[in-house]
Design a protein around this motif. Structure first.
Motif, PDB file in Angstrom:
ATOM      1  N   ALA A  51      49.671   8.132  54.701  1.00 40.97           N
ATOM      2  CA  ALA A  51      48.758   8.474  55.803  1.00 40.97           C
ATOM      3  C   ALA A  51      47.398   8.910  55.259  1.00 40.97           C
ATOM      4  O   ALA A  51      46.348   8.474  55.741  1.00 40.97           O
ATOM      5  CB  ALA A  51      49.369   9.577  56.656  1.00 40.97           C
ATOM      6  N   TRP A 106      43.526   6.937  55.549  1.00 39.73           N
ATOM      7  CA  TRP A 106      42.324   7.555  56.114  1.00 39.73           C
ATOM      8  C   TRP A 106      41.235   7.755  55.066  1.00 39.73           C
ATOM      9  O   TRP A 106      40.044   7.675  55.374  1.00 39.73           O
ATOM     10  CB  TRP A 106      42.686   8.859  56.836  1.00 39.73           C
ATOM     11  CG  TRP A 106      43.349   8.538  58.148  1.00 39.73           C
ATOM     12  CD1 TRP A 106      44.689   8.497  58.391  1.00 39.73           C
ATOM     13  CD2 TRP A 106      42.702   8.126  59.345  1.00 39.73           C
ATOM     14  NE1 TRP A 106      44.921   8.099  59.689  1.00 39.73           N
ATOM     15  CE2 TRP A 106      43.711   7.869  60.295  1.00 39.73           C
ATOM     16  CE3 TRP A 106      41.384   7.948  59.726  1.00 39.73           C
ATOM     17  CZ2 TRP A 106      43.436   7.449  61.597  1.00 39.73           C
ATOM     18  CZ3 TRP A 106      41.105   7.535  61.027  1.00 39.73           C
ATOM     19  CH2 TRP A 106      42.129   7.286  61.946  1.00 39.73           C
ATOM     20  N   VAL A 147      45.725  -1.198  56.251  1.00 36.81           N
ATOM     21  CA  VAL A 147      46.957  -0.587  56.769  1.00 36.81           C
ATOM     22  C   VAL A 147      48.215  -1.339  56.288  1.00 36.81           C
ATOM     23  O   VAL A 147      49.122  -0.704  55.716  1.00 36.81           O
ATOM     24  CB  VAL A 147      46.896  -0.443  58.312  1.00 36.81           C
ATOM     25  CG1 VAL A 147      48.190   0.155  58.852  1.00 36.81           C
ATOM     26  CG2 VAL A 147      45.714   0.427  58.701  1.00 36.81           C
ATOM     27  N   LEU A 198      54.763   2.970  58.104  1.00 37.92           N
ATOM     28  CA  LEU A 198      53.545   3.133  58.921  1.00 37.92           C
ATOM     29  C   LEU A 198      53.680   2.481  60.294  1.00 37.92           C
ATOM     30  O   LEU A 198      53.058   2.900  61.268  1.00 37.92           O
ATOM     31  CB  LEU A 198      52.355   2.501  58.194  1.00 37.92           C
ATOM     32  CG  LEU A 198      51.523   3.395  57.272  1.00 37.92           C
ATOM     33  CD1 LEU A 198      50.514   2.566  56.497  1.00 37.92           C
ATOM     34  CD2 LEU A 198      50.796   4.464  58.067  1.00 37.92           C
ATOM     35  N   LEU A 220      50.076   4.053  66.393  1.00 39.42           N
ATOM     36  CA  LEU A 220      49.262   3.949  65.181  1.00 39.42           C
ATOM     37  C   LEU A 220      47.911   3.308  65.526  1.00 39.42           C
ATOM     38  O   LEU A 220      46.856   3.779  65.083  1.00 39.42           O
ATOM     39  CB  LEU A 220      49.988   3.123  64.108  1.00 39.42           C
ATOM     40  CG  LEU A 220      49.179   2.890  62.831  1.00 39.42           C
ATOM     41  CD1 LEU A 220      48.983   4.185  62.055  1.00 39.42           C
ATOM     42  CD2 LEU A 220      49.832   1.837  61.934  1.00 39.42           C
ATOM     43  N   LEU A 259      45.725   5.832  67.187  1.00 43.78           N
ATOM     44  CA  LEU A 259      45.150   6.789  66.229  1.00 43.78           C
ATOM     45  C   LEU A 259      44.009   6.153  65.427  1.00 43.78           C
ATOM     46  O   LEU A 259      42.967   6.778  65.224  1.00 43.78           O
ATOM     47  CB  LEU A 259      46.235   7.278  65.249  1.00 43.78           C
ATOM     48  CG  LEU A 259      47.280   8.239  65.811  1.00 43.78           C
ATOM     49  CD1 LEU A 259      48.450   8.376  64.838  1.00 43.78           C
ATOM     50  CD2 LEU A 259      46.669   9.611  66.088  1.00 43.78           C
ATOM     51  N   LEU A 260      44.243   4.909  64.994  1.00 43.67           N
ATOM     52  CA  LEU A 260      43.220   4.225  64.202  1.00 43.67           C
ATOM     53  C   LEU A 260      41.948   4.001  65.021  1.00 43.67           C
ATOM     54  O   LEU A 260      40.835   4.248  64.544  1.00 43.67           O
ATOM     55  CB  LEU A 260      43.742   2.883  63.678  1.00 43.67           C
ATOM     56  CG  LEU A 260      44.768   2.959  62.538  1.00 43.67           C
ATOM     57  CD1 LEU A 260      45.379   1.589  62.284  1.00 43.67           C
ATOM     58  CD2 LEU A 260      44.140   3.501  61.260  1.00 43.67           C
ATOM     59  N   THR A 273      49.154  10.288  61.903  1.00 46.34           N
ATOM     60  CA  THR A 273      49.815   9.169  61.217  1.00 46.34           C
ATOM     61  C   THR A 273      51.084   9.666  60.510  1.00 46.34           C
ATOM     62  O   THR A 273      52.122   8.996  60.532  1.00 46.34           O
ATOM     63  CB  THR A 273      48.844   8.510  60.214  1.00 46.34           C
ATOM     64  OG1 THR A 273      47.598   8.260  60.874  1.00 46.34           O
ATOM     65  CG2 THR A 273      49.377   7.197  59.688  1.00 46.34           C
ATOM     66  N   THR A 274      51.002  10.858  59.893  1.00 43.22           N
ATOM     67  CA  THR A 274      52.174  11.427  59.215  1.00 43.22           C
ATOM     68  C   THR A 274      53.309  11.663  60.221  1.00 43.22           C
ATOM     69  O   THR A 274      54.476  11.357  59.930  1.00 43.22           O
ATOM     70  CB  THR A 274      51.801  12.757  58.521  1.00 43.22           C
ATOM     71  OG1 THR A 274      50.679  12.530  57.680  1.00 43.22           O
ATOM     72  CG2 THR A 274      52.945  13.311  57.696  1.00 43.22           C
ATOM     73  N   ALA A 310      52.349  13.344  67.431  1.00 36.15           N
ATOM     74  CA  ALA A 310      51.360  12.262  67.275  1.00 36.15           C
ATOM     75  C   ALA A 310      50.481  12.168  68.526  1.00 36.15           C
ATOM     76  O   ALA A 310      49.266  11.965  68.428  1.00 36.15           O
ATOM     77  CB  ALA A 310      52.064  10.939  67.013  1.00 36.15           C
TER      78      ALA A 310
END
Lengths: 236, 225
Positions: B54, B58, B115, B126, B133, B136-137, B184-185, B197
């Motif tokens: 993660a 980033w 990714v 991931l 995901l 988040l991205l 992400t974690t 998340a």
């Protein structure tokens, strides 16, 4: 310049601009009217480019005001910029794009809906044959002509030109000066900052000489430029 | 009018990039190099490797994003075309949005490579929740690029712009990077902690609103000397 909403004069009153402790322009007052071709003269560092940047709404005066007719930059920024044409030291062109793409981008940005505006500008610049070539492949003179047409294609009321003759050959200088006279005759206000006193002589209708940020002279005469300049500033 | 100008600027930026592929090739190469170096730097303890993914994602996004930002505005510096944009009778925030969209396209393109590469090299889960995901991205990248675009535009005339950009950008975007890493974690846990998340995702969305609003508000005064 048939824009009925456009300003017909620009008044600079006690205009000053400091950069830190350095005063680039100091208490300049000038009145520009339609049809004027004002030669803005002075040695390097005189404050000419800063004055042009303030007129172009890119630099805010530290004190003093600029009135574009009844408009001011705070409230009418977009309206003023729609009627401004600027050709600076740098040419405001994307070297990766072709001449046509550059002009089309700026025509779209200025919301020019006349379909022939790009072709006319290419024709005026004498670049119809090279319209689809990347600007990076052009000589300095070709870029200068293209940049000039880019800055004029929206028929601005106030045209600000910083060293517009750089890189132009004799013939091109003749064509460009004719173009400037035509713009002034159509009612535009032109401000030409230049060191080329020979070209300025006979082109400009008024003259303003600056040194160290101060306006040394503002006269309605555009002749005997070199003599007047030399008397004020020294050898040129 | 606002959207038209923003899209015009975006279209122009894409057209220029498609002529040279200069920025996309350098950012993806840089991001890939980052990921590769990290994959060798970490010891092969399975859990540490997997969970560090993660952070690596980033970090690669932040570093390559800085590169994309400085290269994009370097182009506008050459020929002072940014000045030409500011001279146009268009809303200056619309010009900011156009530049932001261009930067986002470049960073998203980099993420498409980074990714899966991280997932593969770090053997990390991931893609447990691909939708989250993606969320988040997208939100993390918008927050990062919103501030980055403002600073890169502001620094375009500064001689020390290449040094100043990361110095200004990283401290302000640390909350975005932390939220991205934590979110992400949480997705990589077994089972994925979706509630956590979602919380980080909401925080990123909040950062986006704040950063984009502030940037739109500040762009015009910052660009006028």
């Amino acid at each position: 310049m048939s824009d009925p909403d456009a300003f017909d004069r620009v008044d600079l009153t006690d205009l000053s601009r400091n950069f830190g402790r350095r005063r680039a322009v100091s208490r300049v007052s000038l009145a520009l009217r339609r049809g004027d071709i004002l030669g803005l003269l002075g040695p390097n560092g005189a404050g000419k480019s800063t004055l042009l940047s303030m007129l172009a709404t890119l630099v805010t005066p530290t004190s003093g005001t600029i009135a574009y007719g009844r408009w001011n930059t705070k409230e009418h920024g977009v309206e003023i910029r729609r009627r401004l044409g600027v050709l600076g030291h740098e040419l405001h062109l994307y070297p990766e794009l072709s001449a046509r793409e550059n002009l089309q981008f700026f025509a779209d940005l200025y919301d020019l809906r006349d379909a022939g505006v790009v072709e006319r500008a290419l024709d005026q610049a004498g670049l119809t044959e090279r319209a689809d070539d990347q600007v990076s492949s052009f000589s300095r003179g070709m870029r200068q002509r293209l940049a000039l047409e880019r800055s004029l294609m929206h028929q601005p009321t106030l045209v600000l030109l910083d060293e517009p003759f750089t890189g132009l050959d004799d013939r091109a200088v003749g064509i460009v000066t004719q173009r400037f006279r035509g713009l002034a005759a159509a009612g535009a206000i032109l401000v030409v900052a230049t060191h080329d006193l020979d070209v300025a002589d006979g082109l400009i209708t008024r003259m303003a000489v600056m040194q160290a940020g101060k306006l040394l002279l503002a006269t309605d005469s555009g002749t005997n430029v070199r003599q007047q300049y030399r008397a004020l500033v020294g050898a040129a | 009018m606002f959207a038209r100008v923003a899209l015009l600027v975006l279209k122009k930026d894409i057209a220029i990039e498609l002529r040279s592929y200069e920025i996309i090739s350098t950012t993806t190469f840089f991001a890939a190099a980052c990921v590769t170096i990290f994959s060798f730097a970490f010891t092969r303890d399975d859990e540490t490797m997997a969970m560090s993914a993660a952070g690596i994602v980033w970090i690669a996004i932040a570093f390559s994003g800085t590169l994309a930002l400085s290269r994009t505005f370097e182009r506008e510096r050459y020929g002072e075309t940014l000045k030409a944009l500011l001279l146009a009778p268009a809303s200056r925030p619309a010009i900011y949005v156009g530049k932001l969209l261009g930067i986002l396209c470049l960073i998203f393109a980099t993420e498409i490579l980074v990714v899966p590469m991280v997932a593969l090299m770090f053997q990390s889960p991931l893609f447990n929740r691909p939708g989250m995901l993606l969320g988040l991205l997208v939100t993390g990248t918008i927050g990062y690029a919103a501030v980055g675009t403002l600073f890169a535009a502001m620094l375009v005339r500064a001689r020390t712009r290449d040094v100043m950009l990361p110095i200004l950008l990283y401290p302000i975007t640390i909350p975005v990077i932390i939220a991205g890493v934590e979110g992400t974690t949480a997705l990589m846990l077994s089972p994925p902690d979706e509630a956590m998340a979602s919380l980080w995702l909401a925080l990123l969305a909040f950062f986006d609103v704040v950063f984009v609003t502030l940037s739109l508000w500040m762009f015009e005064p910052l660009m006028t000397e």
